[in-house]
Motif scaffolding. Sequence first.
Motif, PDB file in Angstrom:
ATOM      1  N   PRO A  86      31.652 -47.920 -43.840  1.00  0.00           N
ATOM      2  CA  PRO A  86      30.904 -48.998 -43.189  1.00  0.00           C
ATOM      3  C   PRO A  86      30.873 -50.235 -44.076  1.00  0.00           C
ATOM      4  N   ILE A  87      31.189 -51.381 -43.491  1.00  0.00           N
ATOM      5  CA  ILE A  87      31.200 -52.668 -44.181  1.00  0.00           C
ATOM      6  C   ILE A  87      30.110 -53.521 -43.555  1.00  0.00           C
ATOM      7  N   GLY A  88      29.270 -54.131 -44.374  1.00  0.00           N
ATOM      8  CA  GLY A  88      28.061 -54.767 -43.877  1.00  0.00           C
ATOM      9  C   GLY A  88      28.236 -56.030 -43.069  1.00  0.00           C
ATOM     10  N   GLY A  89      29.470 -56.456 -42.806  1.00  0.00           N
ATOM     11  CA  GLY A  89      29.721 -57.682 -42.055  1.00  0.00           C
ATOM     12  C   GLY A  89      30.137 -58.813 -42.970  1.00  0.00           C
ATOM     13  N   ALA A  90      30.620 -59.906 -42.365  1.00  0.00           N
ATOM     14  CA  ALA A  90      31.030 -61.103 -43.115  1.00  0.00           C
ATOM     15  C   ALA A  90      32.002 -60.750 -44.233  1.00  0.00           C
ATOM     16  N   LEU A  91      32.949 -59.852 -43.961  1.00  0.00           N
ATOM     17  CA  LEU A  91      33.938 -59.456 -44.961  1.00  0.00           C
ATOM     18  C   LEU A  91      34.935 -60.594 -45.166  1.00  0.00           C
ATOM     19  N   ASN A  95      38.227 -60.590 -50.525  1.00  0.00           N
ATOM     20  CA  ASN A  95      37.544 -59.441 -51.114  1.00  0.00           C
ATOM     21  C   ASN A  95      38.588 -58.356 -51.388  1.00  0.00           C
ATOM     22  N   GLU A  96      39.316 -58.535 -52.484  1.00  0.00           N
ATOM     23  CA  GLU A  96      40.424 -57.645 -52.801  1.00  0.00           C
ATOM     24  C   GLU A  96      39.972 -56.204 -52.972  1.00  0.00           C
ATOM     25  N   GLU A  97      38.808 -56.025 -53.574  1.00  0.00           N
ATOM     26  CA  GLU A  97      38.357 -54.667 -53.843  1.00  0.00           C
ATOM     27  C   GLU A  97      38.244 -53.861 -52.557  1.00  0.00           C
ATOM     28  N   VAL A  98      37.658 -54.431 -51.515  1.00  0.00           N
ATOM     29  CA  VAL A  98      37.472 -53.694 -50.269  1.00  0.00           C
ATOM     30  C   VAL A  98      38.793 -53.508 -49.542  1.00  0.00           C
ATOM     31  N   TRP A  99      39.544 -54.580 -49.369  1.00  0.00           N
ATOM     32  CA  TRP A  99      40.797 -54.473 -48.625  1.00  0.00           C
ATOM     33  C   TRP A  99      41.773 -53.528 -49.323  1.00  0.00           C
ATOM     34  N   GLN A 100      41.893 -53.662 -50.630  1.00  0.00           N
ATOM     35  CA  GLN A 100      42.816 -52.791 -51.365  1.00  0.00           C
ATOM     36  C   GLN A 100      42.365 -51.336 -51.303  1.00  0.00           C
ATOM     37  N   ARG A 101      41.056 -51.093 -51.393  1.00  0.00           N
ATOM     38  CA  ARG A 101      40.570 -49.717 -51.344  1.00  0.00           C
ATOM     39  C   ARG A 101      40.874 -49.069 -49.993  1.00  0.00           C
ATOM     40  N   LEU A 285      21.098 -45.681 -45.203  1.00  0.00           N
ATOM     41  CA  LEU A 285      21.929 -46.514 -46.077  1.00  0.00           C
ATOM     42  C   LEU A 285      22.137 -47.856 -45.400  1.00  0.00           C
ATOM     43  N   GLY A 286      21.625 -48.919 -46.015  1.00  0.00           N
ATOM     44  CA  GLY A 286      21.800 -50.267 -45.486  1.00  0.00           C
ATOM     45  C   GLY A 286      22.800 -51.025 -46.329  1.00  0.00           C
ATOM     46  N   VAL A 287      23.901 -51.469 -45.719  1.00  0.00           N
ATOM     47  CA  VAL A 287      24.994 -52.118 -46.445  1.00  0.00           C
ATOM     48  C   VAL A 287      24.944 -53.614 -46.179  1.00  0.00           C
ATOM     49  N   ASP A 288      25.003 -54.397 -47.244  1.00  0.00           N
ATOM     50  CA  ASP A 288      24.903 -55.841 -47.092  1.00  0.00           C
ATOM     51  C   ASP A 288      26.257 -56.465 -46.785  1.00  0.00           C
ATOM     52  N   GLU A 289      26.242 -57.772 -46.550  1.00  0.00           N
ATOM     53  CA  GLU A 289      27.455 -58.496 -46.173  1.00  0.00           C
ATOM     54  C   GLU A 289      28.479 -58.529 -47.311  1.00  0.00           C
ATOM     55  N   ASN A 290      29.750 -58.542 -46.932  1.00  0.00           N
ATOM     56  CA  ASN A 290      30.886 -58.576 -47.866  1.00  0.00           C
ATOM     57  C   ASN A 290      30.834 -57.407 -48.851  1.00  0.00           C
ATOM     58  N   THR A 291      30.261 -56.308 -48.398  1.00  0.00           N
ATOM     59  CA  THR A 291      30.081 -55.097 -49.211  1.00  0.00           C
ATOM     60  C   THR A 291      30.443 -53.891 -48.351  1.00  0.00           C
ATOM     61  N   ALA A 292      30.976 -52.865 -48.991  1.00  0.00           N
ATOM     62  CA  ALA A 292      31.332 -51.646 -48.270  1.00  0.00           C
ATOM     63  C   ALA A 292      30.759 -50.437 -48.980  1.00  0.00           C
ATOM     64  N   ALA A 293      30.519 -49.393 -48.202  1.00  0.00           N
ATOM     65  CA  ALA A 293      30.145 -48.088 -48.741  1.00  0.00           C
ATOM     66  C   ALA A 293      31.276 -47.126 -48.410  1.00  0.00           C
ATOM     67  N   VAL A 294      31.858 -46.512 -49.426  1.00  0.00           N
ATOM     68  CA  VAL A 294      32.904 -45.514 -49.222  1.00  0.00           C
ATOM     69  C   VAL A 294      32.216 -44.149 -49.219  1.00  0.00           C
ATOM     70  N   ILE A 295      32.208 -43.485 -48.065  1.00  0.00           N
ATOM     71  CA  ILE A 295      31.467 -42.241 -47.891  1.00  0.00           C
ATOM     72  C   ILE A 295      32.455 -41.117 -47.611  1.00  0.00           C
ATOM     73  N   ARG A 296      32.398 -40.089 -48.437  1.00  0.00           N
ATOM     74  CA  ARG A 296      33.177 -38.882 -48.196  1.00  0.00           C
ATOM     75  C   ARG A 296      32.304 -37.679 -48.510  1.00  0.00           C
ATOM     76  N   GLY A 297      31.988 -36.904 -47.490  1.00  0.00           N
ATOM     77  CA  GLY A 297      31.077 -35.795 -47.702  1.00  0.00           C
ATOM     78  C   GLY A 297      29.726 -36.303 -48.148  1.00  0.00           C
ATOM     79  N   ASP A 298      29.264 -35.827 -49.299  1.00  0.00           N
ATOM     80  CA  ASP A 298      27.961 -36.231 -49.823  1.00  0.00           C
ATOM     81  C   ASP A 298      28.044 -37.417 -50.778  1.00  0.00           C
ATOM     82  N   ILE A 302      29.494 -47.710 -53.701  1.00  0.00           N
ATOM     83  CA  ILE A 302      29.322 -49.086 -53.228  1.00  0.00           C
ATOM     84  C   ILE A 302      30.377 -49.966 -53.881  1.00  0.00           C
ATOM     85  N   ILE A 303      31.093 -50.731 -53.066  1.00  0.00           N
ATOM     86  CA  ILE A 303      32.093 -51.669 -53.570  1.00  0.00           C
ATOM     87  C   ILE A 303      31.901 -53.009 -52.873  1.00  0.00           C
TER      88      ILE A 303
END
Length: 478
Positions: A86-91, A95-101, A285-298, A302-303
């Motif tokens: 989930p990406i909080g919007g306004a990406l 934002n290389e970190e999110v797109w590359q990930r 979990l509340g994710v802010d703008e231009n930020t992503a949460a990478v969730i796998r299992g538990d 935050i990136i």
Amino acid sequence: MNLRFRKLTLRAVLSASVLLLALPLAWAASPAPAPARPASAAAAYPAAAKPAAKPAASAPQAASAPVAAAPKPPEPEPAVRGYAVPIGGALKADNEEVWQRLVQLAGGKGARFVVFGTASEDPEASAKQVVDQLQRRGALAEALPVAPKFSWVDLNKVVRDQALIAKVKAARGVFFTGGLQERIVDVLLPNGQTTPMLDAIWDVYRRGGVVAGTSAGAAIMSTVMFRDAPSVINILKGRFAEGKQIDRGLGFVGPSLFVDQHFLKRGRFGRMIPLMMSKGYQIGLGVDENTAAVIRGDEVEIIGDRGALVVDLSAATSKPELGAFNVTGARLSYLEHGDRYHLRARSVTPAPFKLRGDLHDHESPSFRPYYTDEVFHLDMLGDSTISNAMSRLIDSNRTEVQGLAFDVVPRAGDPLAELGFLFRLYKGSDSLGWSTEEFGGEQYTVTNLYLDVSPVRLPRPLYGQWPVPAASAAGAQP
């Protein structure tokens, strides 16, 4: 501008708001005094925090005992091994970190993505922007024509189109753009019934692929989502209903985690907690703008540029006899770039560069807080107010900070026009923080602060004309 000047300037601005502390808060009993803390010493902590502890005790209440949320039994290990992002919007495009990930998680250069502009007012343009960004990072991305705004598309047929479904199944990544999240759910899960295309997306996810979404595309990640809830204060007042303000989501993060977006920017913790309590969620979990949460299992990482808030209601209580929303002992943790959270253990692991910085442990004899002044926030739901309050409190000799939320311009005849909410954010014995300036600006990780929210009465009007002294009025010229 150096750090000390910035902090002194912030101190001067925030201290001025204390002058307005005289607003009448008469709906509920006065807030409890600052919690007492044990005198035990504390050393440096290598990763997560001290052992979990209960929040500092509030003042005794004359009313009946609070009603705690029913504890849930331990959950089995999740079978899903894919990545929900989930990406909080306004990406932003840079934002290389999110797109590359995203590309990396889907397999790296040559990874196949399908992009759904379903939520957008202009699905073709929105999907093209995402396709371009993914392709710049080496992915092979394609937009699929699945959107209500494509008037020439029969949605009932397109979600069963075997050629399109084959493209989904061949992908390693799925991306949902922003817009109106109800469009995504209404197309892929109409009336709660799954479609072959949604099944194909789940197949990608279960095979270890990536399902990502920004804004509306993040809202669909939980089993329950906000469908259309523009007013946070109305949610606090209990004005939400199934099929209107809230609805079912697609559930990629599982049944036990609630996700929301544009979170710190729009003060949406004020709507998250009432929904969580209504639906029985313990973790949000509340994710802010231009930020992503990478969730796998538990595991949650935050990136991105800003941050995220974890809300833990596992020990929170509420008093229904107050007749309005209230909560005691909600546990909050604020995470930024590189920080991790373990959902089952309820533990935070700060980023390695945070551990090289300053530890803020209010029980340690070596604790040297920077902030000493008292602060009162007149809009607790303001832009990043909660995260700023948490970062400031953990680096302060104060034990708590308070603030208000209320409807500045209630609609005519609103029977709840005078209903506001008092927020009390305070330290517990397990509260810790880390901060660093290693990358130029201050970055914080704050764990285990506690929040009480109480209904209060704010008489209307909130202000009136300043009375002119009689002598001045008599001498005034016509």
